[in-house]
Design a protein around this motif. Structure first.
Motif, short mmCIF file in Angstrom:
data_model
loop_
_atom_site.label_atom_id
_atom_site.label_comp_id
_atom_site.label_asym_id
_atom_site.label_seq_id
_atom_site.Cartn_x
_atom_site.Cartn_y
_atom_site.Cartn_z
N ILE A 160 0.58 -1.54 0.22
CA ILE A 160 0.02 0.32 0.14
C ILE A 160 0.64 1.11 0.18
CG2 ILE A 160 -1.66 1.62 1.46
CD1 ILE A 160 -3.24 -0.71 2.36
N SER A 161 1.78 1.95 1.24
CA SER A 161 2.82 2.44 0.96
C SER A 161 3.73 3.16 -0.59
CB SER A 161 3.83 2.19 1.56
OG SER A 161 4.78 0.55 1.27
N GLN A 162 3.38 1.57 -1.22
CA GLN A 162 4.31 2.01 -2.92
C GLN A 162 2.96 2.85 -4.07
OE1 GLN A 162 7.08 1.60 -2.25
NE2 GLN A 162 7.43 0.84 -0.36
N TYR A 163 1.82 3.28 -3.33
CA TYR A 163 0.95 3.42 -3.93
C TYR A 163 -0.52 4.52 -4.38
CZ TYR A 163 1.56 -1.03 -6.95
OH TYR A 163 2.08 -2.22 -7.02
N LYS A 164 -0.05 5.23 -4.92
CA LYS A 164 -1.22 6.52 -4.48
C LYS A 164 -2.91 6.37 -4.12
CE LYS A 164 -0.27 10.63 -5.66
NZ LYS A 164 -0.61 11.10 -7.67
N VAL A 165 -3.20 4.87 -4.26
CA VAL A 165 -4.24 4.60 -3.99
C VAL A 165 -4.56 3.06 -3.96
CG1 VAL A 165 -5.51 4.51 -6.48
CG2 VAL A 165 -7.15 5.43 -4.21
N THR A 166 -4.78 2.78 -3.31
CA THR A 166 -5.29 1.39 -2.86
C THR A 166 -7.26 0.92 -2.66
OG1 THR A 166 -3.38 1.03 -1.54
CG2 THR A 166 -5.15 -0.71 -1.75
N THR A 167 -7.46 -0.39 -4.26
CA THR A 167 -8.64 -0.31 -3.42
C THR A 167 -8.87 -2.06 -2.56
OG1 THR A 167 -9.07 -1.71 -5.54
CG2 THR A 167 -9.26 1.15 -5.68
N VAL A 168 -9.85 -1.81 -1.77
CA VAL A 168 -10.18 -3.78 -1.26
C VAL A 168 -11.10 -3.63 -1.17
CG1 VAL A 168 -9.94 -4.60 0.89
CG2 VAL A 168 -8.00 -2.24 0.39
N THR A 169 -11.67 -4.61 -2.39
CA THR A 169 -12.99 -4.17 -2.37
C THR A 169 -13.87 -6.35 -2.72
OG1 THR A 169 -12.88 -5.00 -5.01
CG2 THR A 169 -13.44 -2.63 -4.63
N ALA A 170 -14.46 -6.61 -2.23
CA ALA A 170 -15.04 -7.78 -1.41
C ALA A 170 -16.40 -7.95 -0.90
CB ALA A 170 -14.30 -8.68 -0.55
N PRO A 171 -16.86 -8.84 -1.80
CA PRO A 171 -18.20 -8.76 -0.17
C PRO A 171 -18.87 -8.64 1.27
CG PRO A 171 -17.79 -10.73 -1.46
CD PRO A 171 -16.64 -10.20 -2.28
N MET A 172 -19.76 -8.49 1.70
CA MET A 172 -19.77 -8.56 2.91
C MET A 172 -19.03 -9.45 4.09
SD MET A 172 -22.82 -7.15 5.53
CE MET A 172 -23.92 -8.69 5.32
N GLY A 173 -17.82 -8.97 5.12
CA GLY A 173 -17.63 -10.13 5.86
C GLY A 173 -16.49 -10.67 5.84
N TYR A 174 -15.48 -10.16 4.75
CA TYR A 174 -14.60 -10.66 4.30
C TYR A 174 -13.73 -9.90 5.59
CZ TYR A 174 -15.79 -14.07 0.48
OH TYR A 174 -15.90 -14.52 -0.31
N GLY A 175 -13.17 -8.91 5.62
CA GLY A 175 -12.01 -8.58 7.18
C GLY A 175 -11.94 -7.80 6.13
N LYS A 176 -11.73 -6.77 5.60
CA LYS A 176 -12.05 -5.65 4.45
C LYS A 176 -11.07 -4.48 5.73
CE LYS A 176 -15.49 -4.95 1.55
NZ LYS A 176 -16.07 -5.77 2.66
N THR A 177 -11.89 -4.39 6.44
CA THR A 177 -11.88 -2.83 7.46
C THR A 177 -10.44 -3.81 8.19
OG1 THR A 177 -14.26 -1.96 6.90
CG2 THR A 177 -12.18 -2.14 9.24
N THR A 178 -11.11 -4.69 8.87
CA THR A 178 -9.33 -5.38 9.99
C THR A 178 -8.57 -5.98 9.26
OG1 THR A 178 -11.79 -6.30 10.73
CG2 THR A 178 -9.54 -7.35 11.14
N ALA A 179 -8.61 -5.98 8.04
CA ALA A 179 -6.75 -5.75 7.09
C ALA A 179 -6.90 -4.52 7.53
CB ALA A 179 -7.28 -6.76 6.07
N VAL A 180 -7.32 -3.59 6.55
CA VAL A 180 -6.79 -2.09 6.50
C VAL A 180 -5.93 -1.91 7.74
CG1 VAL A 180 -7.49 -0.11 5.31
CG2 VAL A 180 -8.12 -1.71 4.36
N SER A 181 -7.42 -2.10 8.97
CA SER A 181 -6.91 -1.45 10.18
C SER A 181 -5.45 -1.83 10.29
CB SER A 181 -7.95 -1.07 11.28
OG SER A 181 -9.20 -1.12 10.87
N SER A 182 -5.47 -2.97 10.55
CA SER A 182 -4.67 -3.82 11.20
C SER A 182 -2.92 -3.06 10.49
CB SER A 182 -4.64 -5.15 10.83
OG SER A 182 -3.18 -5.77 11.13
N PHE A 183 -3.18 -3.06 9.24
CA PHE A 183 -1.86 -2.31 8.44
C PHE A 183 -1.84 -1.26 9.19
CE2 PHE A 183 -1.31 0.40 4.76
CZ PHE A 183 0.01 -0.50 4.67
#
Length: 832
Positions: A23-46
């Protein structure tokens, strides 16, 4: 001693960690997946690790399809920075000009080397394309220190946009987030589960690595010793696994808090009415991964799936109890100054007394076009006896209904208002008079474009009121974004002198009501009239008076009208320096004063002037391409925009299109009688038919133009189009027109001389396509041997921003060497 399995931990697979590290190497990162895949948790951890390393991290959660709420929340991402106050005062950047201004502010503000991560969660809840256009522009043009992380259930960018973003965008999808069989085993071991190979295989096949489903099954296994693999609904599973085992108090607290999208501990105490809410909330957070504490102090959030269940539980409460908590929620948001949220909760609880109190407290500023249907629904449902006790609230709704162009509803509400005020014994005479005066000011809107009709209401208001009006005033645009005052109020042929007299008679009454809103309008009317008659010397004195009045009262819209007139005069004078200085000076002032909507007005001025000059490449693209609805231009200014577009089509030689658009133009000009715009249209049509060889129709339109403009001596519009209509003018046989035609020829000759002088200078100063307008201006300042400090002062930048701009300019112009050599090459570039 064997420890009990514990599920409330964060698990990020090694495979996902590698993807997140990029993520640190890019201007924009998109994290796309259906509900319940842990998108928010993964990004928050990073981001937690990134923040520990010194990066600045801000997060925005999106909870509904409301653009104004999105924008307010988005601006708070920049809290604590110099840019924050400026952004907070800007409306949502809905068009190209306001987006460009926003990007300039961001690039000027973010000059530090410290990485800045902006995490926008749940973007799928927004549907307005303008939001995604803004994010795309930010991804494309933001400074290198800014990293956007956009989380959504749906694709964020189109294939074409991703192609344009190229190496700037990183994509993380469901495949990266779901657990493989080996990762599922690692997660189970980390949680303290020792499942058999067969159990792990069954669990993975049933959940397909979907994190939420895995979590719920393990919670079930922990409590009952078996998985819930045959559940027809994930929501049923959540209820049985997470909610059913809770105690009555915990369940009730979750039911109440589930109303909010996010909530604080203080808010929980307020809603629950007991300090023990903090203890219960702490217990729930520690034992449930579907309730998380956010990085913001004392702020919590329920996962969407859990929230869906708790909201179903809330709907089963007795109606009286539901209303009680909804009103409390509204009161909480009102105390914080979040009026839009407060309106929503008061309306849900049918507490119209509280709703009207909040509307009056906010003075209606939180209501915009998106609330149109809600306002109509509130007025329909509000009991008349409650509404009648809120006369100021009624006036606010009347004002908004006019903005929504719901005139019948506005007039119906006016009748109700008058009955309410006359029958309200609690009002003293002064209060009643001020309310009746405000009503007259609002009714004057209905007479827009008729200055005597408006002034009738203004004078009545002055008879009633003992204070200034709150319905109008300030430094907002009295012209609604039109670059011409005369265009707004010139309604009938042979009335020019009367219009000037009416403005001089009527405007002082309006100024007394509004403390000078629109100051200078009567002088601008006179100055424009004299200019259009070709009497340039007579225009100078009223123009100076208008400038003094507009500056004294900070009327930026009036000053823009003044400068547009000066620009038009500069064309006849051949004064290139004055023309360019006025353009750049106005752009600087409007940005400095955060008048972002007026940038579209300035584009209208540029388009008109460059059309007359024939410099097609400088015409703003949105106007050149006829994308007139893509920019934020208020309804009263639209006739001037369409008239300008007619000039653009003439300059482009697109005569057939102009003729085809005649019905659309006439429709725009007839909503309010915009006679000056109609005059230009008749001249443009005459020129178009002349160029297409239809002499009969050309002469017909020319004579119609004479019938509008000749008696008032309006020769300049004809002169500005002289290169198109001169052959026609020479064919006019009626000798009564000859003095007017001679005046047109004289002015056209003068204009051609001025254009030739300006065009010669323009050709020497053409901006390369690779440079933006700001870069071009800064490059010219640098080439004129100004220091970085002097350039910063001239452009309103910091010295650090000037250095950044210069480095970009050198790169784009392929200028290399040390700084002194680069400056010398830049000077040489301009002199060549």
């Amino acid at each position: 001693m064997k420890s009990r399995p514990h599920l409330n931990i964060t698990y990020i697979s090694e495979r996902l960690k590698k993807a997140l590290c990029d993520i640190s190497q890019y201007k924009v990162t998109t994290v796309t997946a259906p509900m319940g895949y842990g998108k928010t948790t993964a990004v928050s951890s990073f981001l937690k690790e990134t923040e520990a390393e010194g990066a600045l991290v801000r997060r925005q959660s999106i909870y509904g399809n409301n653009v104004s709420l999105f924008w307010k929340s988005f601006c708070r991402l920049f809290f604590g920075m110099e840019i924050f106050e400026e952004l907070s005062e800007l409306p949502f950047p809905a068009d190209e000009n306001s987006r460009s201004f926003f990007l300039e502010l961001v690039n000027e503000s973010l000059t530090e080397d410290r990485p800045f991560y902006c995490f926008l969660d749940d973007l799928h809840l927004l549907s307005d394309p303008a939001v995604f256009e803004l994010l795309f522009s930010l991804a494309l043009h933001a400074p290198s220190c800014l990293h956007l992380i956009l989380v959504s259930r749906n694709p964020v960018f189109s294939p074409g946009e991703k192609l344009l973003l190229g190496q700037r965008v990183l994509e993380i999808g469901a495949g990266d987030l779901s657990l493989s069989p080996e990762e599922l085993q690692s997660y189970c071991i980390l949680c303290g589960f020792r499942l058999s190979t067969d159990s792990l295989k069954i669990l993975h096949q049933a959940t397909e690595g979907w994190f939420s489903c895995v979590y719920l099954n393990l919670v079930s296994y922990l409590s009952s010793g078996h998985f819930i693999l045959d559940s027809a609904s994930i929501y049923d599973t959540i209820f049985h696994v997470l909610l059913e085992p809770l105690g009555a108090e915990e369940k009730k607290l979750l039911t109440i808090l589930g109303m909010a999208d996010e909530f604080t501990g203080e808010q929980a105490v307020y809603l629950w009415g007991d300090e023990r809410a903090r203890i219960l909330l702490k217990q729930l957070t520690e034992n449930n991964s579907f309730i998380s504490r956010l990085p913001d102090p004392d702020t919590y959030r329920c996962h969407h799936m859990l929230k869906s269940c708790t909201r179903q539980m809330f709907q089963k409460l007795p109606q009286k109890e539901q209303n009680l908590y909804q009103v409390r929620m509204g009161k909480w948001y009102q105390k914080q100054g979040y009026y839009e949220d407060a309106f929503l909760w008061f309306a849900l609880s049918d507490d119209y007394e509280a709703l009207l109190d909040a509307v009056e407290e906010s003075r209606g500023y939180a209501l915009n076009i998106q609330h149109q249907e809600e306002v109509l629904r509130w007025l329909e449902k509000c009991p008349p006896d409650i509404l009648s006790q809120h006369p100021y609230g009624i006036l606010i709704f009347m004002r908004r209904l006019y903005t929504f162009r719901r005139i019948p509803e506005m007039l119906k509400l006016k009748d109700f208002f008058l009955k309410s005020v006359s029958g309200n014994s609690q009002l003293n005479p002064e209060e009643r008079g001020n309310l009746l005066g405000e009503c007259e000011v609002i009714l004057s809107f209905l007479k827009y474009n008729d200055i005597q009709g408006m002034s009738f209401h203004h004078r009545k208001a002055l008879q009633f009121m003992t204070r200034k009006t709150t319905s109008m005033g300030g430094s907002g645009s009295w012209t609604f974004g039109s670059p011409s005052v005369l265009t707004m109020y010139y309604r009938t042929p042979d009335s020019l002198e009367q219009v000037i007299a009416d403005m001089k008679e009527c405007m002082p009454f309006y100024y007394r009501l509004t403390d000078g809103h629109g100051s200078g309008a009567e002088d601008l009317t006179e100055a424009e009239a004299r200019f259009l008659q070709g009497n340039f010397d007579a225009a100078k004195l009223p123009l100076s008076r208008a400038e003094l009045a507009g500056t004294t009262k900070q009327q930026w819209g009036m000053l823009l009208c003044k400068d547009f007139l000066r620009m038009r005069m500069a064309l006849f004078q051949g004064d290139y320096e004055l023309l360019e200085n006025l353009k750049t000076g106005q752009r600087h002032i409007l940005k400095q004063k955060l008048q972002s909507m007026a940038l579209n007005t300035l584009d209208m001025c540029d388009a008109f002037l460059d059309s007359i000059l024939g410099v097609l490449e400088r015409i703003p693209e949105w106007i050149a391409l006829g994308k007139l609805e893509s920019a934020l231009v208020l309804h009263p200014a639209m006739p001037m925009l369409y008239m300008t577009y007619g000039q653009v089509l003439m300059a482009q030689g697109n005569f057939t299109r102009l003729i085809a658009l005649e019905p659309e133009f006439r429709s725009r000009f007839s909503i309010y009688p915009n006679l000056l715009c109609t005059l230009y249209l008749e001249i443009q049509l005459a020129g178009s038919f002349c160029r297409l060889g239809d002499n009969e129709k050309a002469l017909s339109h020319l004579l119609k133009a004479f019938s509008i403009g000749e008696k008032d001596g309006l020769a300049v519009p004809f002169a500005e189009n002289g290169s198109f209509i001169r052959p026609l003018l020479e064919q006019v046989e009626d000798t009564s027109h000859q003095p007017f035609i001679c005046r047109i020829f004289s002015l056209h000759d003068l204009l051609e001389q001025g254009k030739a002088a300006i065009s010669e200078r323009v050709s020497l100063s053409q901006r390369p396509d690779c440079l933006t307008d700001s870069e071009w201006k800064l490059a010219k300042l640098a080439a004129s041997r100004l220091s970085n400090r002097e350039i910063a002062s001239e452009m309103g930048f910091s010295e650090g921003t000037v250095k950044q701009y210069l480095n970009r300019i050198y790169g784009k112009l392929h200028i290399e060497g040390d700084n002194r050599n680069k400056r010398w090459q830049l000077e040489k570039f301009f002199s060549s």
